[in-house]
Design an enzyme around this catalytic site. Structure first.
Site, PDB file in Angstrom:
ATOM      1  N   ASP A  42       3.315  -4.861 -27.785  1.00  0.00           N
ATOM      2  CA  ASP A  42       3.952  -3.761 -27.045  1.00  0.00           C
ATOM      3  C   ASP A  42       5.291  -3.482 -27.702  1.00  0.00           C
ATOM      4  O   ASP A  42       5.827  -4.328 -28.432  1.00  0.00           O
ATOM      5  CB  ASP A  42       4.148  -4.154 -25.560  1.00  0.00           C
ATOM      6  CG  ASP A  42       4.276  -2.941 -24.639  1.00  0.00           C
ATOM      7  OD1 ASP A  42       5.253  -2.178 -24.789  1.00  0.00           O
ATOM      8  OD2 ASP A  42       3.412  -2.766 -23.768  1.00  0.00           O
ATOM      9  N   ASP A  68       5.043  -1.557 -32.768  1.00  0.00           N
ATOM     10  CA  ASP A  68       4.720  -0.149 -32.552  1.00  0.00           C
ATOM     11  C   ASP A  68       3.308   0.052 -33.097  1.00  0.00           C
ATOM     12  O   ASP A  68       3.087   0.009 -34.312  1.00  0.00           O
ATOM     13  CB  ASP A  68       5.729   0.729 -33.298  1.00  0.00           C
ATOM     14  CG  ASP A  68       5.422   2.213 -33.152  1.00  0.00           C
ATOM     15  OD1 ASP A  68       4.318   2.568 -32.689  1.00  0.00           O
ATOM     16  OD2 ASP A  68       6.300   3.024 -33.517  1.00  0.00           O
ATOM     17  N   TYR A 160      -2.134  15.013 -24.242  1.00  0.00           N
ATOM     18  CA  TYR A 160      -2.681  13.737 -23.749  1.00  0.00           C
ATOM     19  C   TYR A 160      -4.205  13.839 -23.587  1.00  0.00           C
ATOM     20  O   TYR A 160      -4.946  12.969 -24.054  1.00  0.00           O
ATOM     21  CB  TYR A 160      -2.003  13.422 -22.407  1.00  0.00           C
ATOM     22  CG  TYR A 160      -2.432  12.149 -21.730  1.00  0.00           C
ATOM     23  CD1 TYR A 160      -1.807  10.940 -22.015  1.00  0.00           C
ATOM     24  CD2 TYR A 160      -3.438  12.146 -20.770  1.00  0.00           C
ATOM     25  CE1 TYR A 160      -2.181   9.770 -21.366  1.00  0.00           C
ATOM     26  CE2 TYR A 160      -3.818  10.987 -20.122  1.00  0.00           C
ATOM     27  CZ  TYR A 160      -3.180   9.798 -20.417  1.00  0.00           C
ATOM     28  OH  TYR A 160      -3.554   8.636 -19.764  1.00  0.00           O
ATOM     29  N   LYS A 164      -7.084  11.778 -25.575  1.00  0.00           N
ATOM     30  CA  LYS A 164      -8.042  10.909 -24.871  1.00  0.00           C
ATOM     31  C   LYS A 164      -9.486  11.308 -25.191  1.00  0.00           C
ATOM     32  O   LYS A 164     -10.356  10.455 -25.316  1.00  0.00           O
ATOM     33  CB  LYS A 164      -7.776  10.933 -23.362  1.00  0.00           C
ATOM     34  CG  LYS A 164      -6.450  10.284 -22.967  1.00  0.00           C
ATOM     35  CD  LYS A 164      -6.416   8.815 -23.361  1.00  0.00           C
ATOM     36  CE  LYS A 164      -5.177   8.103 -22.857  1.00  0.00           C
ATOM     37  NZ  LYS A 164      -5.139   6.698 -23.251  1.00  0.00           N
ATOM     38  N   THR A 195       0.830   2.388 -12.168  1.00  0.00           N
ATOM     39  CA  THR A 195       1.415   1.622 -13.281  1.00  0.00           C
ATOM     40  C   THR A 195       2.815   2.181 -13.560  1.00  0.00           C
ATOM     41  O   THR A 195       3.246   3.135 -12.915  1.00  0.00           O
ATOM     42  CB  THR A 195       0.572   1.800 -14.558  1.00  0.00           C
ATOM     43  OG1 THR A 195       0.693   3.168 -14.985  1.00  0.00           O
ATOM     44  CG2 THR A 195      -0.891   1.448 -14.372  1.00  0.00           C
TER      45      THR A 195
HETATM   46  P1  NAD Z   1       2.299   1.848 -18.791  1.00  0.00           P
HETATM   47  O1  NAD Z   1       3.377   2.783 -19.187  1.00  0.00           O
HETATM   48  O2  NAD Z   1       2.499   1.024 -17.577  1.00  0.00           O
HETATM   49  O3  NAD Z   1       1.905   0.908 -20.017  1.00  0.00           O
HETATM   50  C1  NAD Z   1       1.792   1.416 -21.322  1.00  0.00           C
HETATM   51  C2  NAD Z   1       2.435   0.434 -22.274  1.00  0.00           C
HETATM   52  O4  NAD Z   1       2.268   0.933 -23.608  1.00  0.00           O
HETATM   53  C3  NAD Z   1       3.950   0.256 -22.058  1.00  0.00           C
HETATM   54  O5  NAD Z   1       4.272  -1.102 -21.890  1.00  0.00           O
HETATM   55  C4  NAD Z   1       4.565   0.837 -23.316  1.00  0.00           C
HETATM   56  O6  NAD Z   1       5.752   0.160 -23.737  1.00  0.00           O
HETATM   57  C5  NAD Z   1       3.448   0.629 -24.321  1.00  0.00           C
HETATM   58  N1  NAD Z   1       3.581   1.502 -25.483  1.00  0.00           N
HETATM   59  C6  NAD Z   1       3.841   2.825 -25.496  1.00  0.00           C
HETATM   60  N2  NAD Z   1       3.921   3.267 -26.760  1.00  0.00           N
HETATM   61  C7  NAD Z   1       3.713   2.194 -27.571  1.00  0.00           C
HETATM   62  C8  NAD Z   1       3.655   2.012 -28.970  1.00  0.00           C
HETATM   63  N3  NAD Z   1       3.858   3.034 -29.830  1.00  0.00           N
HETATM   64  N4  NAD Z   1       3.407   0.776 -29.446  1.00  0.00           N
HETATM   65  C9  NAD Z   1       3.217  -0.251 -28.602  1.00  0.00           C
HETATM   66  N5  NAD Z   1       3.258  -0.154 -27.279  1.00  0.00           N
HETATM   67  C10 NAD Z   1       3.498   1.074 -26.759  1.00  0.00           C
HETATM   68  O7  NAD Z   1       1.014   2.767 -18.609  1.00  0.00           O
HETATM   69  P2  NAD Z   1      -0.480   2.434 -18.149  1.00  0.00           P
HETATM   70  O8  NAD Z   1      -0.805   3.395 -17.089  1.00  0.00           O
HETATM   71  O9  NAD Z   1      -0.683   0.985 -17.943  1.00  0.00           O
HETATM   72  O10 NAD Z   1      -1.251   2.916 -19.457  1.00  0.00           O
HETATM   73  C11 NAD Z   1      -2.158   2.099 -20.170  1.00  0.00           C
HETATM   74  C12 NAD Z   1      -3.257   2.973 -20.733  1.00  0.00           C
HETATM   75  O11 NAD Z   1      -4.010   3.502 -19.640  1.00  0.00           O
HETATM   76  C13 NAD Z   1      -2.743   4.183 -21.509  1.00  0.00           C
HETATM   77  O12 NAD Z   1      -3.554   4.380 -22.644  1.00  0.00           O
HETATM   78  C14 NAD Z   1      -2.905   5.313 -20.521  1.00  0.00           C
HETATM   79  O13 NAD Z   1      -3.039   6.544 -21.174  1.00  0.00           O
HETATM   80  C15 NAD Z   1      -4.161   4.892 -19.810  1.00  0.00           C
HETATM   81  N6  NAD Z   1      -4.397   5.530 -18.515  1.00  0.00           N
HETATM   82  C16 NAD Z   1      -3.532   5.357 -17.478  1.00  0.00           C
HETATM   83  C17 NAD Z   1      -3.815   5.972 -16.263  1.00  0.00           C
HETATM   84  C18 NAD Z   1      -2.909   5.829 -15.057  1.00  0.00           C
HETATM   85  O14 NAD Z   1      -3.128   6.539 -14.046  1.00  0.00           O
HETATM   86  N7  NAD Z   1      -1.927   4.949 -15.090  1.00  0.00           N
HETATM   87  C19 NAD Z   1      -4.965   6.758 -16.106  1.00  0.00           C
HETATM   88  C20 NAD Z   1      -5.815   6.909 -17.192  1.00  0.00           C
HETATM   89  C21 NAD Z   1      -5.524   6.278 -18.387  1.00  0.00           C
END
Ligand code: NAD
Length: 268
Positions: A42, A68, A160, A164, A195
């Site tokens: 992360d 990253d 986004y 996806k 989240t």
């Molecule tokens: P979150 O923000 O809680 O976690 C995402 C993590 O990714 C963070 O810790 C962030 O620091 C890390 N990150 C971002 N850019 C980065 C990079 N370049 N390199 C390394 N780490 C990086 O969000 P989440 O909701 O847990 O998201 C996780 C996945 O689930 C994502 O792909 C998101 O698109 C997907 N998602 C989330 C939801 C929702 O409702 N939360 C719904 C559908 C899909």
């Protein structure tokens, strides 16, 4: 922690990106519960430390690395570290992602590129890099966190949704290209999930109530709800499943016909 090995993940090296928060953290905890050894990546180091602490408290083992995931050199270094310390990667969970608002008519190209780079290209970079280790062991599983937005246009976050949708096809493509190497590739599509990313949607109780009411199962998803499906796809239980998507959304995207008035077809 006592482990049962019905998942076949005992001692397996599993890599989770975005493991410093939300769904990535939930996946890391679920895989640790199944006895996996974890490499957690992360940008957020404090978040990674918290995840590691939670895994340790549950008796598990993890290695954390700031990375990253959209930078191939950083991913390459993380992969070398993981191989040296934990052995070849058996499972990769691509979860790191960002969500940024922006209507397509006014979206600056740099914003478009940023979202595509983290949400799609980084999934490819990580799959390619960790996939090499899977090819050496002639076995592996990729699980990509896509979204219901992969199939459903979402107002003012078009970059986004497009990213996806790309993840869904990347996953199917990898499934077919790498099946001869014993590597499976599948997606999990979360629905509305609580989240860090969605924290701004969940501060107002009235908005939480309205979001929950839109979901047939009556509540917003939690990271563990998503992680259970991810662990299944990562595990031996899914050894004949590849090129698929599992939607985990409490029934949300199947409920479109429940949103329109249909006189004579409504509960009195
Ligand atoms: P979150 O923000 O809680 O976690 C995402 C993590 O990714 C963070 O810790 C962030 O620091 C890390 N990150 C971002 N850019 C980065 C990079 N370049 N390199 C390394 N780490 C990086 O969000 P989440 O909701 O847990 O998201 C996780 C996945 O689930 C994502 O792909 C998101 O698109 C997907 N998602 C989330 C939801 C929702 O409702 N939360 C719904 C559908 C899909």
């Amino acid at each position: 922690m006592t482990h049962t090995d019905s998942f076949g993940l005992q001692g397996a090296t599993c890599v989770v990106t975005g493991a410093g928060s939300g769904i990535g953290r939930g996946c890391a905890l679920a895989l640790a519960e199944a006895g996996a050894r974890l490499l957690l990546l992360d940008l957020n180091e404090a978040g990674l430390s918290d995840t590691r602490k939670q895994i340790e408290q549950a008796g598990g083992h993890s290695l954390i690395q700031r990375c990253d995931t959209s930078d191939p050199d950083q991913v390459e270094r993380a992969a070398a570290l993981g191989e040296r310390e934990l052995g070849e990667c058996a499972v990769l969970v691509n979860a790191a992602g960002i969500l940024r608002p922006g209507p397509l008519d006014a979206l600056p190209l740099a914003e478009w590129n940023k979202v595509l780079s983290v949400n799609l290209t980084a999934y490819f970079i990580c799959a390619q890099t960790f996939g090499r280790q899977m090819r050496q062991r002639k076995r592996g599983a990729l699980v990509h966190i896509a979204s219901i937005a992969a199939d459903h246009a979402t107002p003012f976050s078009g970059s986004y949704s497009v990213a996806k949708a790309g993840v869904a096809m990347l996953s199917r493509q990898l499934a077919i290209e790498w099946a001869p190497h014993g590597i499976r590739s599948n997606c999990v599509n979360p629905g509305l999930t609580e989240t860090g990313m969605t924290a701004p949607f969940h501060t107002d109780p009235d908005i939480v109530r309205r979001r929950s009411a839109a979901i047939p199962l009556g509540r917003i998803g939690q990271p563990l709800d998503i992680a259970q499906a991810v662990r299944f796809l990562a595990s031996d239980m899914a050894h004949y499943v590849t090129g698929q998507e599992i939607t985990v959304d409490g029934g949300f995207v199947r409920s479109v016909m429940a949103t329109v008035p249909r006189p004579g077809y409504e509960r009195p």
